[in-house]
Design a protein around this motif. Structure first.
Motif, PDB file in Angstrom:
ATOM      1  N   SER A 106       0.806  -1.165   0.014  1.00 41.46           N
ATOM      2  CA  SER A 106       0.018   0.095   0.178  1.00 41.46           C
ATOM      3  C   SER A 106       0.827   1.182   0.036  1.00 41.46           C
ATOM      4  O   SER A 106       0.632   2.339  -0.455  1.00 41.46           O
ATOM      5  N   SER A 126       1.116   3.866  -3.177  1.00 44.68           N
ATOM      6  CA  SER A 126       0.832   5.084  -2.876  1.00 44.68           C
ATOM      7  C   SER A 126       1.759   6.254  -3.312  1.00 44.68           C
ATOM      8  O   SER A 126       1.610   7.293  -3.994  1.00 44.68           O
ATOM      9  N   ARG A 177      -1.195   4.208   3.750  1.00 44.30           N
ATOM     10  CA  ARG A 177      -1.456   4.990   2.166  1.00 44.30           C
ATOM     11  C   ARG A 177      -0.827   6.616   2.220  1.00 44.30           C
ATOM     12  O   ARG A 177      -0.199   7.186   1.500  1.00 44.30           O
TER      13      ARG A 177
END
Length: 488
Positions: free
Chosen positions: A287, A291, A415
């Motif tokens: 993640s 991101s 994130r």
């Protein structure tokens, strides 16, 4: 679905039709909460030049309007998730929506810049609560078989907020004025509060979730650590002087102290044992990497489109809106696909799509024009939507009720850290690859070369993310018992 009906007003107990309607309205409230937290960032960005004139302030001063919001979310999202697990997620989410709504009004009425910044920090705390607890509520409002679809809907609303923010902010600035970009959140916040209060399941205080005290020491150390890291990444903008290095060293020291404090705490903020689960650790790592890569499109894209392709501001904004629009259209179908074919399989498929898109951007040519940028961007963003939905589903599907808030907070944190890291690090890679200290005045050929190199680095990061996802899945299969979240 008995959990949804217990302890709340709504559909008649035992009515399948009423229960289904209650689920839809509950998801509507959660979706609106996610939309508002995204709008809180994107609409304010558009207003910075105007706010600099209104308050006779420098850019370095008005950027705190955005930084205060982002720092509040980044530093507190895990803590509010844990607090929701302890005192009740419904109660805390209602408080978060209320705080966000009131703070939005205060932002719109602020007479000075620093009062506006303070109100933005309060708005960020409300947004952190909304972001952490909306995902945590999915397990209490929809059947497990539909978790992917619900996660896809939340992802879609987040993307819509990101895409809608610049255009909505521009219209409000041109019409009612800058105060409207904050006040517009108030009626939406009231609606979200009504839906959440009316249709979300009542809090249940069982023995496990109610036990223990809130970890104040861990909360303070984590907030200081994340705050120092976020400031190093955003204020330094990829150029680490003495202040940036000091902030990074503070973050490293804070991380060490936090781990030590959590290992000794009787009721820790984060149970470090959960990170022994290879699936969770891999999901958080991927993640953050994805991101970081997706921020590249926002950092590099405007310069490539304006400097290398020679597009005007209006066309640049239109092209940049393609990404969030694709993510919004892909989110719900991606959730259904994850439910159908399995979250872990679709996580890798989404990563593959991002890798293909970034690879195409790394070899594109200015002779292909706008199409040479948009088509790979569509592939990249669609892959990201599939990945995000499937990854969120894989993480949240098997979390115990007493850990949903904190795990959701950690997932959102990964994130956010990826986004702030990408803005700084990938921006620095772009500047280095362009061989210039000022990208705004660089030669078009240098900008095009820098863009290709930057996306080549991005593609490499995604390959590493694929290896991490596959490796985590392999290690999980080899674990005795295959249990999730040890020590939870």
């Amino acid at each position: 679905m008995k959990r949804l009906d217990a302890g709340r007003v709504g559909a008649p107990s035992g009515s399948a039709e009423g229960t289904s309607a209650s689920v839809r309205w509950a998801l509507a409230g959660l979706s609106l909460s996610m939309l508002l937290s995204s709008l809180g960032t994107s609409t304010a960005n558009v207003g910075l030049p105007t706010l600099a004139q209104v308050f006779s302030a420098s850019f370095q001063q008005v950027q705190w309007i955005v930084l205060a919001y982002l720092l509040a979310i980044t530093t507190l999202i895990v803590s509010v998730g844990r607090l929701g697990d302890m005192i009740g997620r419904r109660r805390l989410l209602l408080s978060g929506i209320s705080l966000f709504t009131v703070a939005s009004v205060l932002c719109g009425l602020a007479p000075t810049l620093w009062l506006l910044i303070a109100a933005r920090a309060a708005q960020g705390l409300g947004a952190a609560t909304m972001m952490a607890l909306t995902m945590a509520f999915v397990g209490e409002t929809v059947p497990k078989a539909r978790t992917g679809s619900a996660m896809g809907l939340l992802g879609t609303m987040s993307s819509i907020g990101t895409a809608l923010g610049p255009s909505l902010g521009g219209l409000l600035l041109a019409g009612p004025g800058w105060r409207a970009i904050f006040l517009v959140n108030a009626p939406l916040g009231v609606l979200a509060l009504f839906l959440a209060r009316r249709h979300l399941p009542a809090d249940r205080r069982d023995a496990k979730s109610g036990r223990g005290r809130f970890d104040h020491v861990g909360t303070l150390l984590l907030a200081l650590t994340l705050g120092a890291y976020a400031l190093a990444m955003t204020v330094g903008r990829g150029s680490f002087g003495p202040l940036g290095i000091a902030l990074l060293l503070t973050a490293v020291l804070g991380a060490g102290l936090f781990v030590r404090a959590e290992a000794r705490a009787a009721s820790p903020l984060i149970r470090l044992a959960v990170f022994r689960d290879p699936l969770l650790s891999a999901s958080l790592g991927t993640s953050a990497l994805v991101s970081t890569v997706m921020m590249t499109t926002l950092v590099v894209g405007p310069f490539y489109l304006s400097r290398a392709l020679g597009l005007g501001e209006a066309l640049v904004g239109l092209v940049l809106s393609v990404g969030p629009l694709v993510a919004a259209l892909t989110g719900v179908p991606a959730g259904r696909i994850a439910d159908r074919f399995g979250a872990h399989r679709m996580t890798v498929a989404g990563l593959a799509g991002v890798a293909v898109g970034c690879g195409a951007l790394s070899v594109t040519s200015v002779t292909l024009g706008v199409a040479g940028y948009i088509l790979p961007l569509v592939v990249t963003t669609a892959g990201y939507a599939v990945f995000q939905t499937a990854n969120n589903t894989a993480v949240m599907a098997d979390v115990g009720p007493d850990q949903r808030g904190v795990i959701s907070g950690v997932l959102n944190l990964s994130r956010n850290l990826g986004l702030v890291t990408g803005a700084s690090v990938m921006g620095a890679v772009f500047a280095l690859a362009s061989a210039t200290t000022d990208v705004t005045t660089a030669h078009p050929g240098a900008v095009a070369h820098g863009m290709r190199i930057t996306f080549a680095v991005a593609a490499t990061l995604i390959v590493a993310a694929i290896a991490l996802a596959v490796g985590g899945r392999t290690l999980a299969r080899r674990r005795p018992g295959g249990g999730r979240y040890p020590g939870a």
